[in-house]
Design an enzyme around this catalytic site. Structure first.
Site, PDB file in Angstrom:
ATOM      1  N   HIS A 308       0.817  -1.207   0.000  1.00 12.52           N
ATOM      2  CA  HIS A 308       0.000   0.000   0.000  1.00 12.52           C
ATOM      3  C   HIS A 308       0.856   1.264   0.000  1.00 12.52           C
ATOM      4  O   HIS A 308       2.060   1.236   0.250  1.00 12.52           O
ATOM      5  CB  HIS A 308      -0.957   0.007   1.198  1.00 12.52           C
ATOM      6  CG  HIS A 308      -0.288  -0.008   2.546  1.00 12.52           C
ATOM      7  ND1 HIS A 308       0.047   1.138   3.230  1.00 12.52           N
ATOM      8  CD2 HIS A 308       0.100  -1.037   3.342  1.00 12.52           C
ATOM      9  CE1 HIS A 308       0.601   0.827   4.392  1.00 12.52           C
ATOM     10  NE2 HIS A 308       0.654  -0.494   4.478  1.00 12.52           N
ATOM     11  N   CYS A 327       2.746  -5.681   6.540  1.00 10.80           N
ATOM     12  CA  CYS A 327       2.460  -5.229   5.182  1.00 10.80           C
ATOM     13  C   CYS A 327       3.645  -4.432   4.644  1.00 10.80           C
ATOM     14  O   CYS A 327       4.557  -4.071   5.390  1.00 10.80           O
ATOM     15  CB  CYS A 327       1.200  -4.374   5.169  1.00 10.80           C
ATOM     16  SG  CYS A 327      -0.314  -5.293   5.554  1.00 10.80           S
TER      17      CYS A 327
END
Length: 413
Positions: A308, A327
């Site tokens: 992201h 992440c």
């Protein structure tokens, strides 16, 4: 007499083989103009190979690098540098002479640069090349991280290369015509097309106690202007302690508490208990504050992780980018998703920018899902002679404490 021309790979391997042997320098290397030049030309170009890290060419280059470093070790390797003050352009002294010798041994400085005690632009260029190979900020000056990396013994570097040859062999097959590699210890992402690196991105990856997993998958979708649902682990480890100290945190960051009957005001939750773990926490879309930034890239896997954007762009300028809960945050995310959506009709760069600017929640399905590999490689080489090393941040090499990563914080000597 015919003019001889060496490739950079041949030059570097020759330096690795001969520098420690004490070869004599040509006469022009003793000229003051060469040794003391402050010309800016040497400062600017740190070449970056277009060879993918996961490729047969990189594997072959790494195997050659092992042999070169073994030969260097047989000649004595290098001695630790003793530096008491920061070294930069204009510095003088015996430590500069020792630094020149150290850079010459590993091919970061041409052997003809001489043994002047002046830190000139040629030394600065050599330091930049060394820093680039270590994944450090290419400042051209010596700080604690650079000094520590310079002083990692040759035996450890050899063991790193040997360990990672096994990993590189695993990935030396056909990975696809277009694919993405996230190298966790390098905290970096590269996209590959037709056997060449298309884009490179600094990344923020998992903390030591919240590691990014190794995985192999395909990227099927890009989510524009996403909301963020806070994972349960972050609610327990981060959000509850934060609310105990800063009761306005959720409101200021536009994070809503959702219960069975709808939204719950933060003041109605007992933050001194585990009550919060029963609810869903969802952050409103908005690239300037949402933890996912403007874009989330779905990564199907059993680990529940993804890639992201981030509103905290400053992390990409740091050497230590082990900052997430697993992440991966991607620098220059618009270039990255332009690569992912390149073969998807209707999604050119103008459309991407327009969609982000709209603020609307949009999902873009990728026409040909892109293979994605999250790997762990701490040492590799490229055919141009560049030998790369990174700290074994998760201690998967089994070589003991990581030298540079322990220095997170003040880098002044």
């Amino acid at each position: 007499m015919p003019k001889l021309s060496l490739t950079r790979r041949e030059t570097v391997l020759a330096l690795l083989s001969s520098a420690a042997a004490g070869v004599s320098l040509p006469a022009f290397a003793q000229q003051a103009e060469w040794r003391q030049s402050y010309d800016a030309g040497a400062r600017n170009a740190v070449a970056r190979s277009s060879t993918p890290m996961l490729s047969p060419a990189a594997l072959a280059a790494t195997e050659q690098a092992v042999e070169a470093y073994r030969a260097l070790a047989a000649r004595g390797g290098w001695q630790p540098l003793q530096v008491s003050d920061k070294l930069a352009v204009g510095s003088r002294g015996a430590s500069v002479v020792a630094l020149r010798q150290r850079l010459i041994i590993t091919g970061d400085l041409d052997a003809s640069a001489g043994d002047s005690n002046i830190y000139d632009s040629y030394v600065e260029g050599g330091v930049r090349r060394f820093q680039s190979r270590m994944g450090l900020s290419t400042t051209g000056s010596i700080n604690r991280a650079t000094l520590t990396a310079l002083n990692v013994p040759v035996d450890r570097r050899i063991r790193q290369l040997e360990t990672n040859i096994v990993r590189l062999r695993t990935w030396s097959g056909n990975l696809g015509n277009r694919y993405v590699v996230a190298n966790i210890p390098a905290a970096a992402v590269e996209t590959v097309e037709n056997g060449h690196v298309a884009t490179r991105h600094a990344a923020g990856v998992g903390k030591i106690d919240r590691q990014s997993p190794l995985l192999q998958t395909k990227i099927p979708e890009v989510n524009f202007n996403p909301t963020w649902t806070v994972p349960a682990s972050i609610i327990r480890k981060d959000l509850i302690p934060k609310m105990q100290k800063e009761p306005s945190y959720l409101t200021e960051n536009k994070i809503r508490i959702i219960g069975p009957s709808g939204e719950i005001p933060p003041e109605r939750v007992n933050w001194r208990s585990d009550e919060a773990t029963r609810y869903t926490f969802r952050q409103d879309p908005g690239g300037e504050f949402n933890s996912l930034g403007f874009v989330r890239i779905n990564i199907p896997s059993s680990h529940g992780v993804y890639m992201h954007d981030t509103p905290s762009k400053g992390i990409f300028g740091d050497d230590f980018r082990f900052v997430s809960s697993g992440c991966i945050r991607v620098q220059n995310v618009r270039d990255y998703i332009a690569f992912l959506l390149k073969e998807t009709p209707g999604w050119d760069r103008a459309k991407i920018d327009e969609t982000i600017a709209s603020g609307e929640r949009v999902n873009a399905r990728i026409a040909n899902p892109v293979p994605c590999y999250w790997v762990y490689v701490t040492a590799w080489a490229t055919p141009d002679g560049g030998v790369q090393f990174r700290d074994d941040i998760y201690n998967k090499d089994g070589l003991g404490p990581v030298p540079v990563a322990r220095l997170e914080g003040d880098q002044d000597i």
